[in-house]
Motif scaffolding. Structure first.
Motif, PDB file in Angstrom:
ATOM      1  N   PRO A  72       0.833  -1.202   0.000  1.00 13.02           N
ATOM      2  CA  PRO A  72       0.000   0.000   0.000  1.00 13.02           C
ATOM      3  C   PRO A  72       0.873   1.260   0.000  1.00 13.02           C
ATOM      4  N   PRO A  73       0.522   2.257  -0.808  1.00 17.40           N
ATOM      5  CA  PRO A  73       1.347   3.471  -0.930  1.00 17.40           C
ATOM      6  C   PRO A  73       1.604   4.187   0.386  1.00 17.40           C
ATOM      7  N   TYR A  74       0.657   4.123   1.330  1.00 13.72           N
ATOM      8  CA  TYR A  74       0.865   4.832   2.590  1.00 13.72           C
ATOM      9  C   TYR A  74       2.050   4.259   3.376  1.00 13.72           C
ATOM     10  N   LEU A  75       2.401   3.002   3.158  1.00 13.00           N
ATOM     11  CA  LEU A  75       3.572   2.439   3.850  1.00 13.00           C
ATOM     12  C   LEU A  75       4.847   3.124   3.370  1.00 13.00           C
ATOM     13  N   ASN A  76       4.942   3.342   2.056  1.00 15.47           N
ATOM     14  CA  ASN A  76       6.095   4.075   1.529  1.00 15.47           C
ATOM     15  C   ASN A  76       6.110   5.504   2.075  1.00 15.47           C
ATOM     16  N   GLN A  77       4.926   6.098   2.200  1.00 18.86           N
ATOM     17  CA  GLN A  77       4.842   7.465   2.716  1.00 18.86           C
ATOM     18  C   GLN A  77       5.319   7.518   4.170  1.00 18.86           C
ATOM     19  N   ILE A  78       4.923   6.554   4.983  1.00 11.51           N
ATOM     20  CA  ILE A  78       5.379   6.508   6.375  1.00 11.51           C
ATOM     21  C   ILE A  78       6.900   6.394   6.427  1.00 11.51           C
ATOM     22  N   ALA A  79       7.454   5.479   5.639  1.00 12.06           N
ATOM     23  CA  ALA A  79       8.913   5.293   5.626  1.00 12.06           C
ATOM     24  C   ALA A  79       9.621   6.560   5.165  1.00 12.06           C
ATOM     25  N   GLN A  80       9.046   7.248   4.167  1.00 10.36           N
ATOM     26  CA  GLN A  80       9.663   8.479   3.674  1.00 10.36           C
ATOM     27  C   GLN A  80       9.638   9.563   4.742  1.00 10.36           C
ATOM     28  N   ILE A  81       8.545   9.662   5.479  1.00 14.08           N
ATOM     29  CA  ILE A  81       8.452  10.641   6.567  1.00 14.08           C
ATOM     30  C   ILE A  81       9.522  10.354   7.617  1.00 14.08           C
ATOM     31  N   ILE A  82       9.656   9.098   7.993  1.00 14.86           N
ATOM     32  CA  ILE A  82      10.680   8.731   8.991  1.00 14.86           C
ATOM     33  C   ILE A  82      12.060   9.132   8.479  1.00 14.86           C
ATOM     34  N   PHE A  83      12.347   8.800   7.224  1.00 18.32           N
ATOM     35  CA  PHE A  83      13.647   9.145   6.639  1.00 18.32           C
ATOM     36  C   PHE A  83      13.848  10.659   6.600  1.00 18.32           C
ATOM     37  N   ASP A 113       0.094  13.587  11.370  1.00 20.15           N
ATOM     38  CA  ASP A 113      -0.352  14.784  10.650  1.00 20.15           C
ATOM     39  C   ASP A 113      -0.391  14.564   9.143  1.00 20.15           C
ATOM     40  N   GLU A 114       0.645  13.955   8.596  1.00 21.63           N
ATOM     41  CA  GLU A 114       0.723  13.761   7.141  1.00 21.63           C
ATOM     42  C   GLU A 114      -0.285  12.723   6.648  1.00 21.63           C
ATOM     43  N   LEU A 115      -0.504  11.657   7.409  1.00 18.36           N
ATOM     44  CA  LEU A 115      -1.466  10.645   6.974  1.00 18.36           C
ATOM     45  C   LEU A 115      -2.907  11.129   7.105  1.00 18.36           C
ATOM     46  N   LYS A 116      -3.166  12.065   8.025  1.00 23.15           N
ATOM     47  CA  LYS A 116      -4.504  12.655   8.113  1.00 23.15           C
ATOM     48  C   LYS A 116      -4.845  13.370   6.806  1.00 23.15           C
ATOM     49  N   LYS A 117      -3.826  13.929   6.160  1.00 25.08           N
ATOM     50  CA  LYS A 117      -4.045  14.656   4.901  1.00 25.08           C
ATOM     51  C   LYS A 117      -4.538  13.740   3.782  1.00 25.08           C
ATOM     52  N   ILE A 118      -4.289  12.438   3.904  1.00 19.61           N
ATOM     53  CA  ILE A 118      -4.783  11.494   2.891  1.00 19.61           C
ATOM     54  C   ILE A 118      -5.941  10.646   3.433  1.00 19.61           C
ATOM     55  N   GLY A 119      -6.492  11.099   4.550  1.00 16.63           N
ATOM     56  CA  GLY A 119      -7.681  10.456   5.081  1.00 16.63           C
ATOM     57  C   GLY A 119      -7.448   9.303   6.036  1.00 16.63           C
ATOM     58  N   LEU A 120      -6.214   9.084   6.457  1.00 12.80           N
ATOM     59  CA  LEU A 120      -5.927   8.003   7.410  1.00 12.80           C
ATOM     60  C   LEU A 120      -5.754   8.583   8.808  1.00 12.80           C
ATOM     61  N   LYS A 121      -6.619   8.146   9.704  1.00 12.01           N
ATOM     62  CA  LYS A 121      -6.557   8.612  11.088  1.00 12.01           C
ATOM     63  C   LYS A 121      -6.314   7.420  11.993  1.00 12.01           C
ATOM     64  N   PRO A 122      -5.397   7.553  12.940  1.00 12.33           N
ATOM     65  CA  PRO A 122      -5.107   6.422  13.824  1.00 12.33           C
ATOM     66  C   PRO A 122      -6.257   6.125  14.775  1.00 12.33           C
ATOM     67  N   SER A 123      -6.405   4.855  15.103  1.00 13.73           N
ATOM     68  CA  SER A 123      -7.399   4.463  16.097  1.00 13.73           C
ATOM     69  C   SER A 123      -6.833   4.616  17.509  1.00 13.73           C
ATOM     70  N   TYR A 124      -5.495   4.662  17.621  1.00 13.43           N
ATOM     71  CA  TYR A 124      -4.853   4.795  18.929  1.00 13.43           C
ATOM     72  C   TYR A 124      -3.444   5.338  18.727  1.00 13.43           C
ATOM     73  N   THR A 125      -3.028   6.221  19.622  1.00 14.85           N
ATOM     74  CA  THR A 125      -1.643   6.706  19.628  1.00 14.85           C
ATOM     75  C   THR A 125      -1.134   6.738  21.058  1.00 14.85           C
ATOM     76  N   GLU A 126       0.153   6.603  21.189  1.00 10.62           N
ATOM     77  CA  GLU A 126       0.809   6.676  22.495  1.00 10.62           C
ATOM     78  C   GLU A 126       2.194   7.274  22.279  1.00 10.62           C
ATOM     79  N   GLY A 127       2.608   8.178  23.160  1.00 12.50           N
ATOM     80  CA  GLY A 127       3.950   8.726  23.110  1.00 12.50           C
ATOM     81  C   GLY A 127       4.138   9.879  22.143  1.00 12.50           C
ATOM     82  N   LEU A 128       3.050  10.496  21.673  1.00  8.74           N
ATOM     83  CA  LEU A 128       3.196  11.604  20.727  1.00  8.74           C
ATOM     84  C   LEU A 128       3.659  12.886  21.410  1.00  8.74           C
ATOM     85  N   GLN A 129       3.275  13.085  22.647  1.00  8.00           N
ATOM     86  CA  GLN A 129       3.666  14.305  23.352  1.00  8.00           C
ATOM     87  C   GLN A 129       5.107  14.233  23.847  1.00  8.00           C
TER      88      GLN A 129
END
Length: 135
Positions: free
Chosen positions: A18-29, A70-86
């Motif tokens: 799925p393209p969003y996986l490449n997008q996540i990896a690119q953001i990390i990089f 933030d970047e994945l929200k722009k393509i309509g993907l919202k997490p169901s749970y997050t931890e450690g963002l602050q």
């Protein structure tokens, strides 16, 4: 970080990534994260994919994770749970089908999630290493 030698992952997954996986990896990089590992864990976990990477310190870990959200929200993907963002030495972002873990290096070794999903297949993600983009 290096994968411990007893862990033998399957060959890289050949199914369409799925393209969003490449997008996540690119953001990390782009955010200067390192040691990015993506696994196809369909059939061995309730999620389909997991991405594990590292930041340098807790604020770096949080910044990488927050940017992914933030970047994945722009393509309509919202997490169901997050931890450690602050603030945190381990950030987790759960998209139900994909879970992203960003660690400080020492914590990654301690929790050793690669061992948990050692039957997964390594995904060959596309990361533009020439990118100067700062997200």
């Amino acid at each position: 970080y290096s994968i411990k030698s007893p862990i033998l992952f399957k060959a890289m997954s050949t199914q369409e990534i799925p393209p969003y996986l490449n997008q996540i990896a690119q953001i990390i990089f782009d955010k200067k994260g390192k040691n990015i590992l993506a696994l196809d864990i369909r059939g061995i976990s309730s999620a389909d994919f997991v991405i594990i990477a590292e930041g340098n310190v807790d604020k770096h870990v949080s910044a990488i994770a927050s940017t992914i959200v933030d970047e994945l929200k722009k393509i309509g993907l919202k997490p169901s749970y997050t931890e450690g963002l602050q603030n945190g030495d381990w950030a987790a972002i759960d998209y139900s089908h994909t879970v992203v873990h960003i660690f400080e290096p020492g914590l990654r070794e301690r929790y050793d999630l690669e061992e948990l999903w050692n039957k997964g297949s390594i995904l060959d993600l596309e990361i533009n290493i020439e990118s100067d983009k700062q997200v």
